[in-house]
Write a protein that holds these residues in place. Structure first.
Motif, short mmCIF file in Angstrom:
data_model
loop_
_atom_site.label_atom_id
_atom_site.label_comp_id
_atom_site.label_asym_id
_atom_site.label_seq_id
_atom_site.Cartn_x
_atom_site.Cartn_y
_atom_site.Cartn_z
N ASN A 171 0.83 -1.22 0.00
CA ASN A 171 0.00 0.00 0.00
C ASN A 171 0.86 1.26 0.00
O ASN A 171 0.54 2.24 -0.68
CB ASN A 171 -0.93 0.00 1.21
CG ASN A 171 -1.99 -1.08 1.13
OD1 ASN A 171 -2.31 -1.58 0.05
ND2 ASN A 171 -2.56 -1.45 2.27
N SER A 194 0.96 4.18 -2.86
CA SER A 194 0.81 5.60 -2.55
C SER A 194 1.92 6.41 -3.20
O SER A 194 1.68 7.51 -3.74
CB SER A 194 0.82 5.80 -1.03
OG SER A 194 0.64 7.16 -0.70
N ASP A 216 -5.67 12.53 -10.42
CA ASP A 216 -6.10 12.37 -9.03
C ASP A 216 -6.30 10.89 -8.76
O ASP A 216 -7.13 10.24 -9.40
CB ASP A 216 -7.40 13.15 -8.79
CG ASP A 216 -7.88 13.09 -7.34
OD1 ASP A 216 -7.32 12.29 -6.55
OD2 ASP A 216 -8.83 13.82 -7.00
N ARG A 217 -5.55 10.35 -7.83
CA ARG A 217 -5.63 8.92 -7.53
C ARG A 217 -7.05 8.47 -7.15
O ARG A 217 -7.41 7.30 -7.35
CB ARG A 217 -4.65 8.56 -6.42
CG ARG A 217 -5.01 9.09 -5.04
CD ARG A 217 -3.94 8.80 -4.01
NE ARG A 217 -2.76 9.64 -4.19
CZ ARG A 217 -1.61 9.47 -3.52
NH1 ARG A 217 -1.49 8.47 -2.66
NH2 ARG A 217 -0.60 10.29 -3.72
N LYS A 218 -7.84 9.38 -6.58
CA LYS A 218 -9.18 9.03 -6.11
C LYS A 218 -10.26 9.20 -7.17
O LYS A 218 -11.41 8.83 -6.94
CB LYS A 218 -9.52 9.88 -4.89
CG LYS A 218 -8.60 9.66 -3.70
CD LYS A 218 -8.97 10.56 -2.53
CE LYS A 218 -8.03 10.36 -1.35
NZ LYS A 218 -8.36 11.26 -0.21
N ASP A 219 -9.90 9.73 -8.33
CA ASP A 219 -10.88 10.02 -9.37
C ASP A 219 -10.40 9.40 -10.68
O ASP A 219 -9.58 9.98 -11.40
CB ASP A 219 -11.06 11.53 -9.53
CG ASP A 219 -12.14 11.90 -10.54
OD1 ASP A 219 -12.70 10.98 -11.18
OD2 ASP A 219 -12.40 13.10 -10.70
N GLU A 230 0.69 12.03 -9.81
CA GLU A 230 0.05 13.32 -9.51
C GLU A 230 1.02 14.48 -9.70
O GLU A 230 0.61 15.59 -10.05
CB GLU A 230 -0.51 13.29 -8.09
CG GLU A 230 -1.76 12.43 -7.97
CD GLU A 230 -2.20 12.17 -6.53
OE1 GLU A 230 -3.37 11.78 -6.34
OE2 GLU A 230 -1.37 12.33 -5.61
N TYR A 262 1.16 6.67 -7.00
CA TYR A 262 0.16 7.70 -7.28
C TYR A 262 0.73 9.10 -7.06
O TYR A 262 0.39 10.04 -7.79
CB TYR A 262 -1.07 7.49 -6.39
CG TYR A 262 -1.90 6.29 -6.78
CD1 TYR A 262 -2.32 6.12 -8.09
CD2 TYR A 262 -2.29 5.34 -5.83
CE1 TYR A 262 -3.11 5.02 -8.46
CE2 TYR A 262 -3.07 4.25 -6.18
CZ TYR A 262 -3.46 4.09 -7.50
OH TYR A 262 -4.24 3.01 -7.85
#
Length: 333
Positions: free
Chosen positions: A59, A63, A77-80, A70, A66
């Motif tokens: 993990n 991170s 965006d890692r979340k989108d 970014e 990503y």
């Protein structure tokens, strides 16, 4: 070439009891010289060593990956996932950077489990670790077919030089001075047996099933490598990398190697290998990690390599984190 094909006809890589992943082994099992893991590697030219990284380490590496994207790709965006369209990742899911240095990646490169695995297969404890990039395959299901990468099989070496042990290869490698990080990439493919054996590896950072795409190879190819090179005829310049033509009958001998997160896939560098495209709703992520004998490195090259790595460790503020294994594989001793 027909004889090579016949020799490889019955080579299928065994899977585990769940049939989702390739059969795997622990580092302890790999270190048993008379055990099944070593026999597996000798036969197929590849072995999966499980649990070399914890889930937390996987993990943390994700991170970092990503974070690199970014920083490199405006609007990523890692979340989108909708923003991932901004990343032009046709180069097999690799970043723009020639080499990636992050805190967790450097920790992975001095991981004691990885060091034990390579020490076992290379037959040496004085090893150096390579420094490379990462690979992230985006999920291609649900209308994202255009994110698929190409399917390929290749060798990360000059096949004629490897088969004939052409020691002229070392002239270019030993002249490296690491003024640019790209020199770490050059050393990956410029290899011949006299300083070997040479094996390669990747760390799986996510669970990787058949449809997720990723590593595949021709099992047992190391056994017919010299015979295949002889059938190729006179040497041709391929830049220390040979790409198998997509129409070649050997493409049908490729087999996927699936592994859980935290697994290290190691293969003989004489084996044809590559990647298959993603066809699922999940990402595929991995980090190349390769170790090789360090005792042959001339002093000028060794010092230049060491100085480069010290600069990166200083930039990452990791000088105090370097372990005993790290001092060896980074060449800091």
């Amino acid at each position: 070439m027909d004889e090579v094909l016949r020799s490889l006809e019955h080579f299928d890589i065994p899977r585990d009891d769940e049939y989702l992943y390739t059969q795997s082994f622990t580092v302890d099992e790999l270190e048993d010289a008379e055990g099944e893991a070593r026999a597996f590697f000798d036969s197929f030219g590849v072995v999966v060593v499980r649990d070399v990284l914890s889930r937390e380490e996987c993990n943390a590496t994700m991170s970092d990956i990503y974070g690199v994207l970014e920083a490199e790709v405006e609007g990523f965006d890692r979340k989108d996932v909708s923003t991932w369209e901004r990343w032009n990742a046709r180069s097999y899911g690799m970043p723009r950077s020639s080499v990636v240095f992050t805190r967790q990646m450097m920790r992975n490169r001095m991981n004691p489990n990885i060091y034990r695995a390579y020490s076992t297969l290379v037959g040496d404890t004085d090893l150096r670790v390579n420094h490379d990039r990462f690979v992230l395959y985006r999920p291609t299901a649900n209308g994202r077919e255009h994110w698929k990468t190409s399917c390929n099989l290749h060798l990360d070496c000059d096949p004629w030089g490897m088969a004939r042990n052409d020691e002229r290869m070392w002239q270019k490698v030993d002249a490296l001075r690491y003024g640019e990080d790209q020199d770490f990439i050059v050393e990956n493919n410029h290899v011949v047996p006299s300083r070997g054996p040479f094996v390669q590896g990747i760390l799986n950072l996510l669970d990787n099933e058949e449809q997720d795409g990723g590593f595949w190879m021709i099992p047992g190819f190391h056994r017919v490598f010299e015979q295949w090179v002889e059938a190729l005829g006179e040497p041709r310049d391929h830049g220390c990398r040979y790409i198998l033509p997509s129409t070649c009958a050997l493409m049908k001998r490729g087999r996927r190697v699936m592994a859980r997160a935290g697994s290290l896939i190691i293969w003989d560098q004489r084996c044809m290998h590559g990647a298959c495209p993603n066809s699922s709703e999940r990402c595929r992520a991995m980090m190349p990690v390769r170790m090789f004998r360090g005792g042959h490195m001339p002093p000028k090259r060794a010092k230049a390599r060491r100085d480069n790595l010290r600069r990166h460790l200083q930039q990452l503020r990791m000088e105090e984190e370097v372990t005993d294994v790290g001092k060896v594989v980074f060449g800091l001793q």
